[in-house]
Design a protein around this motif. Structure first.
Motif, PDB file in Angstrom:
ATOM      1  N   SER A   1       0.843  -1.188   0.000  1.00  0.00           N
ATOM      2  CA  SER A   1       0.000   0.000   0.000  1.00  0.00           C
ATOM      3  C   SER A   1       0.880   1.241   0.000  1.00  0.00           C
ATOM      4  CB  SER A   1      -0.894   0.005   1.247  1.00  0.00           C
ATOM      5  OG  SER A   1      -1.540   1.248   1.381  1.00  0.00           O
TER       6      SER A   1
ATOM      7  N   LYS B   1      -0.030   4.048   0.768  1.00  0.00           N
ATOM      8  CA  LYS B   1      -0.440   4.808   1.954  1.00  0.00           C
ATOM      9  C   LYS B   1      -0.064   4.091   3.237  1.00  0.00           C
ATOM     10  CE  LYS B   1      -4.173   7.178  -0.385  1.00  0.00           C
ATOM     11  NZ  LYS B   1      -5.602   7.433  -0.442  1.00  0.00           N
TER      12      LYS B   1
ATOM     13  N   GLY C   1      -3.771   2.850   4.572  1.00  0.00           N
ATOM     14  CA  GLY C   1      -4.508   2.724   3.315  1.00  0.00           C
ATOM     15  C   GLY C   1      -5.795   1.932   3.502  1.00  0.00           C
TER      16      GLY C   1
END
Length: 123
Positions: free
Chosen positions: A48, A50, A54
């Motif tokens: 991910s 993020k 995420g």
């Protein structure tokens, strides 16, 4: 740990992208999310950008199972947190496979992304 059969491993690894649909608590699948998939040795990995924050990652970790689809292969899978010792090889796999997108690939090589590395296993 469950191993991939050679043909499925090759097909998924050759695909640039993978669709991952994680399983909800009631057993239904969430909408699939498209992401890069890489192979290191006999294993497949996703990250991910993020990190653990995420949304798709949080969903995937909630039950650690779902379905993946890539390279013409659709497979129910389990999602396992990768060991930090696996990160360097996964980094190298991302650089090799996705390095032609230099401004994008750097996002999957951050510390935040590394700690969200999931190893995909068939079930």
């Amino acid at each position: 740990m469950v191993d991939w059969n050679g043909s499925d491993l090759e097909k998924i690894a050759a695909a640039e992208e993978l669709d991952l649909a994680s399983e909800r608590g009631n057993g239904t699948l969430r909408a699939p999310v498209t992401m890069w998939v890489v192979r290191s040795g006999g294993h497949l990995y996703v990250r991910s950008v993020k990190g653990p924050a995420g949304p798709w990652y949080r969903g995937a970790r909630s039950r650690s199972r779902g379905r993946i689809e890539a390279g013409g292969v659709r497979q129910d899978a389990t999602f396992h947190q990768a060991d930090p010792g696996e990160y360097p090889a996964v980094d190298a796999a991302y650089r090799k496979k996705c390095g032609h997108y230099p401004s994008i690939v750097e996002h999957v090589l951050t510390h935040r992304a590394r700690i969200s590395t999931l190893r995909l296993e068939p079930r």
